[in-house]
Design an enzyme around this catalytic site. Structure first.
Site: not given
Ligand code: GLC
Length: 519
Positions: A205, A264
């Site tokens: 994440d 991500e």
């Molecule tokens: C990432 C997750 C999202 C979350 C964010 C903060 O972007 O996919 O859903 O709100 O991280 O953890």
């Protein structure tokens, strides 16, 4: 070839997939009960959204204990049962790894609040004195990704100004301090905890976050920027120190053969993005260029080329995605209604014809649109934090319809945590399974061909000449061709035998908003 390099990974938003106990919220046992469906669909792996102990301000992405299951979703035993049964179905399981922040309910943050400025307890987070008269202003001008300031004030004892803590997301998600060795050690512990249980991979994440610049400089970009818009020159993200975090993650994972990490990575610049995929860092990163491209042949082609080039520059295999729990659904993004659906079908075929791996998002295979929810049911923290200007991500998180029986549509015997609209009955899995023209049947057929037809081979693509508003590419090591018609008129097909089309041909021609595979 490692399993993830060509895998089709299905993103499960745990809260919204299947509810086993009737409380209106999806859970791990619910997912286990639907593994047969996922096997039938033909996916290779699941990515489970955060199911860790959490007060659920950001639905699990505010983690109070990363090494336990939240009771809302089950327990560790339910997790082990799900993992074992998924493996029996030949499906791998990837779990979330959340290292940028914790919840304010995490024991570390509670200890920090109970301790004095300058204490080791506070040093695990970013606590700073304020600026300006009476230290009443936040330490920097940074904004939270969810809206509002990225700092929250903690009062000091009588007469003292207190401190501010940093949170790039909601104020209940304090950012961890990645210069603190305890933070490193704890992430390693979490990685080992889940890897020892047998998970096949981690989805990292906010993989572009975590490390922060030492001096925490002000954000000097133009006023008027949107939090997720201009990603270059953003002092909050892509700090060079983040690559050391990825090296740590990789180092641990390398002790577990066959496991992987996918990040991500929300970084715009191609070279900066590719740095996350160096041999000693992430195995994969989500690429959102295709998802962000409008439905125009030139734009889609440019996005594909850019992704292929970027990944190839570091010898990594590309990833493709049309959606996840953070973005509007494809059908809606492409215009909604019959046209949006036709385009989403076509784009599914484009995506599945490309080399590399594909990350689907639950409900994409049913052609679910975003749901226009009334104000009073919205739960995403973006809605409140933006002062009701950003409706947030709930529209893409409405639970999965399994059958045509409202209000729970087979998702839950209770009231679903977000209301499911009547049209979900028609879109339910059971309504589509036997219909050969349904979106679900298209996905099943496409996934089957992608997995079993010898044409899906070759790490790059070659483009053909095509009519205006169209494109056609061929997989480099075979004659498999994918043609897209994003124009407004039917067009002749490139040479070859038709394997699959997203819409029936019209007098032998490919209609607008359609794609075809030929061999
Ligand atoms: C990432 C997750 C999202 C979350 C964010 C903060 O972007 O996919 O859903 O709100 O991280 O953890």
């Amino acid at each position: 070839m490692r399993w993830w390099q060509e895998a089709v990974v299905y993103g499960v938003y745990v809260r919204s997939f299947a509810d086993s106990d009737g409380d209106g919220v999806g859970d791990l046992d619910g997912i286990r009960s639907r593994l047969g469906y996922l096997e039938l669909l033909g996916v290779d792996a699941l990515w489970l959204s955060s199911f860790y102990r959490s007060p659920m301000v950001d639905h699990g992405y505010d983690v109070a204990d990363p090494r336990d299951v939240d009771p809302l979703f089950g327990d560790l035993e339910a997790f082990d049962a799900l993992l074992a049964e998924a493996h029996r179905h030949g499906i791998r399981v990837v779990v979330d790894l959340i290292g940028n922040h914790t919840s304010t309910e995490h024991e570390w943050f509670r200890a920090a609040l109970a301790s004095a400025p300058g204490s080791p307890e506070r040093a695990r987070y970013h606590f700073r004195p304020g600026r300006g008269p009476g230290a009443a202003e936040p330490p920097t001008n940074w904004r939270s990704v969810f809206g509002g300031p990225a700092w929250t004030h903690v009062p000091g004892p009588e007469g003292e100004p207190g401190e501010w803590y940093l949170h790039l997301f909601s104020s209940e998600q304090p950012d961890l301090n990645w210069t603190n060795p305890e933070v490193w050690a704890d992430l390693e512990k979490t990685l080992r905890f889940w890897a020892d249980r047998g998970v096949d991979g981690f989805r990292v994440d906010v993989a572009h976050g975590m490390a922060k610049p030492e001096t925490l400089p002000d954000d000097l970009r133009q006023p008027g920027w949107t939090p997720l818009g201009d990603r270059d020159n953003d002092p909050r993200f892509d700090d060079p120190g983040v690559h050391d975090v990825h090296r740590l993650i990789r180092n641990v994972i390398d002790h577990y053969p066959g496991r992987m990490a996918v990040g991500e990575v929300l970084v715009n610049d191609d070279e900066a993005f590719a740095r996350y995929l160096r041999r000693d860092e992430l195995h994969q990163a989500f690429d959102f260029r295709l998802r962000n491209a409008p439905f125009r042949a030139d734009d889609v082609r440019a996005a594909i080329d850019r992704t292929l080039r970027t990944f190839a520059s570091v010898g990594a295999e590309p990833t493709w995605t049309l959606g996840n729990h953070d973005a509007p659904r494809a059908v809606t993004r492409y215009g909604g209604g019959a046209v949006g659906t036709a385009r989403a079908r076509a784009m599914a075929m484009v995506t599945l014809a490309l080399p590399g791996s594909v990350y689907l998002y639950e409900g994409e295979e049913l052609g679910l649109p975003d749901v226009a929810l009334p104000d009073e049911v919205l739960q995403d923290p973006r809605w409140e934090r933006s002062g009701h200007t950003d409706r947030g991500r709930d529209g893409a998180r409405v639970p999965m319809p399994w059958d045509d029986a409202p209000p729970g549509h087979g998702f839950s015997t209770g009231d679903p945590w977000l209301p499911m609209p009547p049209e979900y009955g028609r879109l339910a899995a059971a309504s589509q399974l036997e219909d050969v023209s349904s979106m679900l049947s298209l996905y099943r057929r496409a996934l089957d061909l992608r997995a079993n037809h010898p044409g899906f081979t070759g790490g790059s693509v070659e483009w053909y000449g095509a009519p205006p508003g169209c494109f056609a590419f061929r997989r480099s090591a075979s004659t498999l061709t994918c043609a897209l018609n994003a124009s407004t008129v039917p067009v002749p097909l490139p040479p070859g035998d038709v394997l699959l089309t997203s819409t029936p041909l019209r007098s032998g021609e490919l209609p607008p908003n359609a794609a075809a595979w030929l061999i």
